[in-house]
Motif scaffolding. Structure first.
Motif, short mmCIF file in Angstrom:
data_model
loop_
_atom_site.label_atom_id
_atom_site.label_comp_id
_atom_site.label_asym_id
_atom_site.label_seq_id
_atom_site.Cartn_x
_atom_site.Cartn_y
_atom_site.Cartn_z
N LYS A 290 -49.78 -132.94 -38.21
CA LYS A 290 -51.13 -132.36 -38.29
C LYS A 290 -52.01 -133.16 -39.24
O LYS A 290 -53.17 -133.45 -38.92
CB LYS A 290 -51.04 -130.91 -38.75
CG LYS A 290 -52.37 -130.23 -38.83
CD LYS A 290 -52.24 -128.81 -39.31
CE LYS A 290 -53.62 -128.21 -39.50
NZ LYS A 290 -53.60 -126.95 -40.20
N GLU A 291 -51.46 -133.55 -40.40
CA GLU A 291 -52.23 -134.37 -41.34
C GLU A 291 -52.61 -135.71 -40.73
O GLU A 291 -53.70 -136.22 -40.92
CB GLU A 291 -51.45 -134.59 -42.63
CG GLU A 291 -51.39 -133.38 -43.53
CD GLU A 291 -52.74 -132.99 -44.08
OE1 GLU A 291 -53.54 -133.87 -44.44
OE2 GLU A 291 -53.01 -131.78 -44.13
N ALA B 280 -46.27 -130.41 -40.19
CA ALA B 280 -47.38 -130.53 -41.14
C ALA B 280 -47.82 -131.99 -41.27
O ALA B 280 -49.01 -132.29 -41.35
CB ALA B 280 -46.97 -129.97 -42.50
N ALA C 26 -46.81 -129.48 -49.29
CA ALA C 26 -47.51 -129.24 -48.03
C ALA C 26 -48.85 -128.55 -48.19
O ALA C 26 -49.70 -128.66 -47.33
CB ALA C 26 -46.62 -128.41 -47.10
N THR D 244 -46.99 -125.19 -39.94
CA THR D 244 -47.23 -126.11 -41.05
C THR D 244 -46.18 -125.95 -42.16
O THR D 244 -46.17 -126.74 -43.10
CB THR D 244 -48.64 -125.92 -41.63
OG1 THR D 244 -48.81 -124.56 -42.03
CG2 THR D 244 -49.69 -126.31 -40.62
#
Length: 140
Positions: A13-14, A10, A60, A4
């Motif tokens: 993933k979001e 990241a 992040a 991440t």
């Protein structure tokens, strides 16, 4: 190695988290299709390019969706994480006040599933590139 810390990972993933939350909202709409007075809901749209820009500029750790209107529903603590859910606008109502249109929900569900598959593939490809760069194989 924490993936991440890499902005694109990241962001992916979001995006996966948002798509998962969107799936929950769509399935709730489908399950409430016969409930009198139920108003269809939808997730606030996520700007993926804006998410990448925000993550690459150092944000992040705490990316959250923002409400653009005071009437948006806050579902903190509900089944949908930190994303915003709002009442779907422009939907035709049935005589009993329900605004769920099953055909639209099924199309949204299929679209969400395709987007989820695409993001999973992007995640796998980026992970393979990272492994290859580190000399650990990663050939797919």
């Amino acid at each position: 190695m924490d993936l991440t810390n890499i902005p694109i990972m990241a962001a992916l993933k979001e995006r996966l988290n948002w798509l998962n939350d969107n799936q929950a909202v769509i399935t709730e709409n489908i399950s409430q299709a016969d409930t009198p007075g139920y108003r269809a809901k939808e997730m606030e749209k996520q700007s993926f390019s804006g998410l990448v820009d925000e993550l690459s500029s150092g944000g992040a750790s705490g990316v959250q969706m923002r409400a653009k209107n005071a009437r948006h529903l806050d579902v903190s603590g509900g089944s949908v994480g930190q994303s915003r859910v709002m009442e779907a606008r422009g939907r035709e109502e049935s005589p009993n006040g329900n605004s769920v249109v099953l055909e639209e929900e099924m199309l949204s569900l299929a679209d969400n599933q395709m987007k989820y598959g695409m993001v999973v593939n992007l995640y796998k490809k980026n992970l393979g590139l990272l492994k290859k760069a580190l000399g650990k194989g990663g050939g797919q």
